[in-house]
Motif scaffolding. Structure first.
Motif, PDB file in Angstrom:
ATOM      1  N   LEU A   1     -35.293 -56.118  14.390  1.00  0.00           N
ATOM      2  CA  LEU A   1     -36.306 -56.907  15.097  1.00  0.00           C
ATOM      3  C   LEU A   1     -37.024 -57.854  14.142  1.00  0.00           C
ATOM      4  CD1 LEU A   1     -37.853 -54.289  17.548  1.00  0.00           C
ATOM      5  CD2 LEU A   1     -36.488 -56.306  18.145  1.00  0.00           C
ATOM      6  N   GLU A   2     -37.248 -57.367  12.931  1.00  0.00           N
ATOM      7  CA  GLU A   2     -37.871 -58.239  11.925  1.00  0.00           C
ATOM      8  C   GLU A   2     -36.929 -59.394  11.584  1.00  0.00           C
ATOM      9  OE1 GLU A   2     -40.796 -58.483  10.858  1.00  0.00           O
ATOM     10  OE2 GLU A   2     -40.367 -60.049   9.405  1.00  0.00           O
TER      11      GLU A   2
ATOM     12  N   ARG B   1     -37.016 -61.979  14.334  1.00  0.00           N
ATOM     13  CA  ARG B   1     -38.181 -62.878  14.249  1.00  0.00           C
ATOM     14  C   ARG B   1     -37.982 -63.924  13.156  1.00  0.00           C
ATOM     15  NH1 ARG B   1     -40.724 -57.815  14.518  1.00  0.00           N
ATOM     16  NH2 ARG B   1     -41.270 -57.336  16.671  1.00  0.00           N
ATOM     17  N   ARG B   2     -37.435 -63.500  12.030  1.00  0.00           N
ATOM     18  CA  ARG B   2     -37.233 -64.459  10.934  1.00  0.00           C
ATOM     19  C   ARG B   2     -36.178 -65.494  11.300  1.00  0.00           C
ATOM     20  NH1 ARG B   2     -37.441 -61.059   5.237  1.00  0.00           N
ATOM     21  NH2 ARG B   2     -39.180 -59.705   5.813  1.00  0.00           N
TER      22      ARG B   2
ATOM     23  N   ARG C   1     -35.534 -66.572  14.181  1.00  0.00           N
ATOM     24  CA  ARG C   1     -36.102 -67.484  15.179  1.00  0.00           C
ATOM     25  C   ARG C   1     -37.006 -68.538  14.555  1.00  0.00           C
ATOM     26  NH1 ARG C   1     -32.801 -68.378  18.101  1.00  0.00           N
ATOM     27  NH2 ARG C   1     -32.430 -67.439  20.113  1.00  0.00           N
ATOM     28  N   THR C   2     -37.513 -68.272  13.371  1.00  0.00           N
ATOM     29  CA  THR C   2     -38.355 -69.284  12.736  1.00  0.00           C
ATOM     30  C   THR C   2     -37.518 -70.404  12.132  1.00  0.00           C
ATOM     31  OG1 THR C   2     -38.395 -68.212  10.562  1.00  0.00           O
ATOM     32  CG2 THR C   2     -40.093 -67.541  12.150  1.00  0.00           C
TER      33      THR C   2
ATOM     34  N   GLN D   1     -38.966 -55.651  23.212  1.00  0.00           N
ATOM     35  CA  GLN D   1     -39.399 -56.254  21.954  1.00  0.00           C
ATOM     36  C   GLN D   1     -38.393 -57.287  21.468  1.00  0.00           C
ATOM     37  OE1 GLN D   1     -40.175 -53.124  19.191  1.00  0.00           O
ATOM     38  NE2 GLN D   1     -42.191 -52.669  20.042  1.00  0.00           N
TER      39      GLN D   1
ATOM     40  N   ARG E   1     -38.791 -60.393  23.490  1.00  0.00           N
ATOM     41  CA  ARG E   1     -40.020 -61.089  23.114  1.00  0.00           C
ATOM     42  C   ARG E   1     -39.888 -61.755  21.751  1.00  0.00           C
ATOM     43  NH1 ARG E   1     -44.549 -56.813  24.919  1.00  0.00           N
ATOM     44  NH2 ARG E   1     -44.179 -56.999  27.134  1.00  0.00           N
ATOM     45  N   ALA E   2     -39.084 -61.147  20.891  1.00  0.00           N
ATOM     46  CA  ALA E   2     -38.921 -61.718  19.551  1.00  0.00           C
ATOM     47  C   ALA E   2     -37.998 -62.930  19.587  1.00  0.00           C
ATOM     48  CB  ALA E   2     -38.371 -60.668  18.595  1.00  0.00           C
ATOM     49  N   GLY E   3     -37.443 -63.235  20.741  1.00  0.00           N
ATOM     50  CA  GLY E   3     -36.700 -64.483  20.851  1.00  0.00           C
ATOM     51  C   GLY E   3     -35.234 -64.362  21.193  1.00  0.00           C
TER      52      GLY E   3
ATOM     53  N   THR F   1     -40.666 -66.172  28.272  1.00  0.00           N
ATOM     54  CA  THR F   1     -39.374 -66.653  27.794  1.00  0.00           C
ATOM     55  C   THR F   1     -38.752 -67.499  28.898  1.00  0.00           C
ATOM     56  OG1 THR F   1     -38.056 -64.837  28.698  1.00  0.00           O
ATOM     57  CG2 THR F   1     -39.020 -64.510  26.503  1.00  0.00           C
TER      58      THR F   1
END
Ligand code: CA
Length: 242
Positions: A58-59, A62-63, A65-66, A86, A89-91, A163
């Motif tokens: 999940l981490e 998120r990374r 997605r940035t 989650q 939501r994290a993308g 989303t």
């Protein structure tokens, strides 16, 4: 299309890569989060295993997605709904829980690519060419305002970020607020695949809509059938009794 396959399990990776190549894709397979971040810029779409040796999935999501907005499907053995929510939501654009049928994964890849590959495509058409009779491009229910054309949702005047697909589900219900929609109908219209009827994707997205708007009554569950736009009044219950 070029796929980035993030999967540390050799057998799983081999099976996925073979299936993707058979569909005409090229594949870069990596087994570590570090390498995923290094190569994600090449990818037209990403398949991401959440259980990786060097970083929580999940981490990593998120990374990723940035730095990248390519379509991304989570392929995970974590079947608990909380993890899936989650992930979305994290993308993530979609998720598949192991074990899965390869045909289903391939269908989901095609659907996600279609949807994200044409930003002014299906979802936009649905909004602007949607069913008439709502008296405009905006639908209000309680203190929730759904702007179908602008693709925005406000709750008590504050914008809530959904989303893409959560909005699609909500907009579909809001487009015909007086009707109850079957699961199959919603899955067919939003996911483009009625055969996904057995999947829990829809429930997860509905859970996301309820949680993010903090209006559980906004989407009313019709047990054993489907969903309807609800009226989120004070003190309403998740499972409407009407
Ligand atoms: Ca793994």
């Amino acid at each position: 299309m070029h796929a980035l396959l993030v999967e540390d399990d050799d057998r799983m990776a081999q099976a996925l890569a073979t299936a993707l190549v058979q569909r005409g894709h090229t594949v870069r397979r990596v087994g570590r989060a570090l390498d995923a971040l290094r190569h994600v810029h090449e990818a037209d779409f990403v398949l991401l295993d959440l259980g990786l040796p060097d970083l929580d999935g999940l981490e990593l999501l998120r990374r990723l997605r940035t730095v990248c907005d390519a379509p991304l499907i989570v392929v995970t053995a974590r079947c608990e709904e909380r993890d899936v929510v989650q992930g979305l939501r994290a993308g993530a654009d979609d998720y598949v829980v192991k074990p899965f049928r390869m045909a289903e994964l391939i269908a989901r890849i095609d659907t996600v690519r279609r949807r994200t590959g044409a930003p002014s495509g299906r979802s936009a058409e649905r909004s602007t060419a949607g069913p008439s009779g709502t008296g405009g491009r905006s639908v209000r229910s309680g203190d929730v305002q759904v702007d179908l054309a602008g693709r925005t949702v406000t709750v008590a005047g504050l914008e809530v970020r959904l989303t893409r697909r959560e909005f699609d589900v909500l907009a579909f219900l809001a487009g015909r607020p007086d009707e109850v929609h079957s699961r199959e109908e919603i899955l067919d219209r939003i996911w483009g695949d009625a055969f996904l009827g057995a999947s829990r994707s829809l429930d997860v997205h509905v859970a996301g809509i309820r949680a993010k708007t903090r209006r559980p009554g906004l989407v009313r569950t019709v047990r054993g059938f489907g969903y309807q736009l609800g009226c989120p009044a004070v003190g309403d219950e998740d499972e409407g009794s009407r």
